[in-house]
Scaffold this motif. Structure first.
Motif, mmCIF file in Angstrom:
data_model
loop_
_atom_site.group_PDB
_atom_site.id
_atom_site.type_symbol
_atom_site.label_atom_id
_atom_site.label_comp_id
_atom_site.label_asym_id
_atom_site.label_seq_id
_atom_site.Cartn_x
_atom_site.Cartn_y
_atom_site.Cartn_z
ATOM 1 N N ARG A 39 37.357 -24.392 -1.330
ATOM 2 C CA ARG A 39 38.011 -25.558 -0.728
ATOM 3 C C ARG A 39 38.185 -25.366 0.785
ATOM 4 N NH1 ARG A 39 37.520 -29.969 -3.913
ATOM 5 N NH2 ARG A 39 37.411 -29.217 -6.047
ATOM 6 N N MET A 40 37.204 -24.727 1.360
ATOM 7 C CA MET A 40 37.159 -24.492 2.806
ATOM 8 C C MET A 40 35.753 -24.824 3.283
ATOM 9 S SD MET A 40 40.183 -22.985 3.703
ATOM 10 C CE MET A 40 39.913 -21.883 5.098
ATOM 11 N N VAL A 41 35.652 -25.407 4.469
ATOM 12 C CA VAL A 41 34.352 -25.749 5.010
ATOM 13 C C VAL A 41 34.224 -25.173 6.413
ATOM 14 C CG1 VAL A 41 35.180 -27.978 5.877
ATOM 15 C CG2 VAL A 41 32.748 -27.635 5.513
ATOM 16 N N ARG A 42 33.083 -24.538 6.687
ATOM 17 C CA ARG A 42 32.861 -23.969 8.010
ATOM 18 C C ARG A 42 31.736 -24.733 8.694
ATOM 19 N NH1 ARG A 42 31.630 -17.674 9.103
ATOM 20 N NH2 ARG A 42 29.533 -18.241 8.438
ATOM 21 N N PRO A 43 32.049 -25.466 9.772
ATOM 22 C CA PRO A 43 31.018 -26.202 10.499
ATOM 23 C C PRO A 43 29.944 -25.263 11.040
ATOM 24 C CG PRO A 43 33.221 -26.914 11.146
ATOM 25 C CD PRO A 43 33.394 -25.678 10.320
ATOM 26 N N VAL A 59 29.845 -27.430 15.666
ATOM 27 C CA VAL A 59 30.602 -27.331 16.903
ATOM 28 C C VAL A 59 29.652 -27.543 18.077
ATOM 29 C CG1 VAL A 59 32.306 -25.773 15.892
ATOM 30 C CG2 VAL A 59 30.285 -24.819 17.033
ATOM 31 N N LYS A 60 30.220 -27.862 19.205
ATOM 32 C CA LYS A 60 29.434 -28.100 20.402
ATOM 33 C C LYS A 60 28.596 -26.861 20.743
ATOM 34 C CE LYS A 60 29.972 -29.379 25.277
ATOM 35 N NZ LYS A 60 30.944 -29.737 26.341
ATOM 36 N N GLY A 61 27.312 -27.087 20.997
ATOM 37 C CA GLY A 61 26.424 -25.996 21.360
ATOM 38 C C GLY A 61 25.855 -25.234 20.193
ATOM 39 N N ALA A 63 30.512 -22.555 13.868
ATOM 40 C CA ALA A 63 31.945 -22.226 13.979
ATOM 41 C C ALA A 63 32.188 -20.802 13.492
ATOM 42 C CB ALA A 63 32.790 -23.213 13.187
ATOM 43 N N SER A 64 33.265 -20.189 14.006
ATOM 44 C CA SER A 64 33.600 -18.815 13.618
ATOM 45 C C SER A 64 34.617 -18.770 12.488
ATOM 46 C CB SER A 64 34.148 -18.052 14.831
ATOM 47 O OG SER A 64 35.284 -18.728 15.364
#
Length: 455
Positions: free
Chosen positions: A260-264, A214-216, A267-268
């Motif tokens: 089957r989930m991805v957390r950038p 995510v940005k930042g 990211a929260s």
């Protein structure tokens, strides 16, 4: 080659009958004619895969027939049969594009070998194909060998499922092409195929490339980046050289495959992804599990189905086909009027060792195409290209790994095994430097003057 159509032209009825019987016995379909004029009529009705013609014919001779064929069908191979008195004409014809010539009386086995090479080079005798649908999904894989046929049969079967596939094979053996073929044959073929080389992306960037950020999230993250898992959503993600993935990242990949989930990065919350995983490696992952550089639980997730690709040396019957395929593409790329290999040049290709597999063959054909000045690539050019040092056929990952290890060894020798000094010279923190040493199986004690000496 069996089943290919050959047009035979000879005004000697006994020789024409003998040639027809011999070629028919070898499995070819033969059309016999007694003159060049009749041959051109037959050619207009049906294009064969090869023309075998005597030089001395009534009316138009074999050389005039070749010129007429070349004007209509530039890629159609022509072999000339010549008596000793017409050898100079035949030799001159090879410089104009005749595939080769044989002098009478000729050896039957030599004739069949030359014909087989010519048809393979022309690439039109594809009677062993499995039909349009099969060819569509494996169109980029040029092969008629039994070993590859077995691999492709398994690949087509597994493509229908959503199982994870681990593709094993030496560098340059075509692992990504097989992965693409599986994707094209799968229900996901209408969705993206995304490939990433896990060994070619720096460790600190690989997580962001795979999962997004995510940005930042970190310095330089000026906008949201979805990552390759999200880019492949609905389709297939190909993880090439999975054996080179850092252990810390293996843990995160395993979690994504399980949930089957991805957390950038940064990211929260996680987002769902629907991706089929294909992976490939040239490393022995069983040994990597033992030495701790690859997680066993991730291995079982990725290795639901395993496909092992043969080396090029194990599928030598494919070399003429591959060489012709590459030559046609590269001649177009370089604007060269090259349409085949001289028989002795093709023999050199089929008997070479090929440690770099299909990638090395492509490199050799590219070099000879760029340097060729005649329609047939001569033996001398092939021999020159085969003498190129093996570094020419190293993959990027192999070259990078070799440089990285040599670089570490050099620093540790200079600093007498002092990791802090070596890390400072490399402009890396000590923890990262230790991790690099572990990756390459290096320990400080190997480089201290009071201990054993490094290689």
């Amino acid at each position: 080659m069996t089943g290919a159509h050959i047009l035979v032209v000879d005004d000697d009825p006994d020789l024409l009958r003998l040639l027809s019987m011999r070629l028919t016995g070898a499995g070819y379909r033969v059309t016999g004619t007694a003159s060049a004029e009749e041959a051109l009529v037959k050619l207009a009705m049906e294009r064969p895969q090869l023309v075998l013609s005597d030089v001395q014919l009534p009316g138009k001779d074999g050389l005039a027939l070749f010129d007429a064929i070349r004007a209509q069908h530039p890629s159609l191979p022509v072999i000339l049969l010549t008596a000793h008195g017409t050898i100079p004409d035949a030799v001159e014809a090879t410089s104009r594009g005749v595939f080769t010539y044989l002098t009478k009386p000729f050896d039957g086995k030599a004739l069949l070998d030359v014909i087989a090479n010519a048809i393979a080079m022309e690439g039109a005798a594809d009677t062993a194909s499995d039909g349009g649908e099969v060819e569509a999904w494996r169109a980029e894989i040029v092969s008629r060998s039994n070993r590859m046929a077995e691999v492709l049969a398994e690949a087509k079967l597994v493509a229908a499922s959503d199982a994870s596939v681990l593709i094993r094979g030496e560098s340059g053996s075509g692992k990504e092409l097989v992965a693409q073929a599986i994707h094209r044959a799968s229900p996901r073929s209408g969705h993206p195929f995304v490939a990433v080389n896990c060994g070619a992306i720096p460790e600190n960037l690989l997580e962001s490339e795979l999962f997004g950020h995510v940005k930042g999230a970190f310095t330089g993250a000026v906008a949201n980046h979805p990552g390759l898992f999200q880019a492949a959503n609905g389709g297939t993600l190909f993880l090439d050289e999975i054996g080179d993935m850092p252990v810390a990242l293996q843990v995160k990949l395993l979690r994504v495959l399980q949930e089957r989930m991805v957390r950038p990065v940064g990211a929260s919350h996680a987002v769902p992804v629907d991706v089929r995983i294909l992976s490939a490696t040239h490393r022995d992952l069983d040994l990597a599990i033992i030495d701790g550089s690859f997680r066993k639980d991730l291995y079982y997730r990725l290795n639901v189905v395993s496909l092992s690709l043969p080396t090029l040396a194990e599928r030598r019957e494919d070399i003429p086909l591959l060489a012709a395929h590459f030559l046609a593409r590269l001649a177009l790329k370089y604007g060269r009027k090259v349409n085949g290999f001289a028989p002795d040049a093709m023999k050199a290709l089929t008997t070479a060792s090929w440690p770099g597999n299909v990638r090395q063959l492509h490199n050799v054909v590219e070099q000879v195409t760029a340097l060729a000045t005649t329609p047939l690539v001569p033996l001398a050019l092939v021999q020159r290209a085969l003498r190129v040092p093996s570094v020419e056929v190293l993959s990027y990952t192999e070259a990078r790994t070799r440089f990285e290890r040599d670089y570490l060894v050099g620093l540790l020798k200079i600093t007498d095994g002092n990791v802090a000094d070596a890390a400072r010279l490399a402009d890396r923190n000590r923890t990262e430097f230790y991790r690099l040493m572990q990756k390459h199986g290096l320990t400080p004690g190997l480089f201290r003057s009071d201990g054993s000496v490094a290689e």
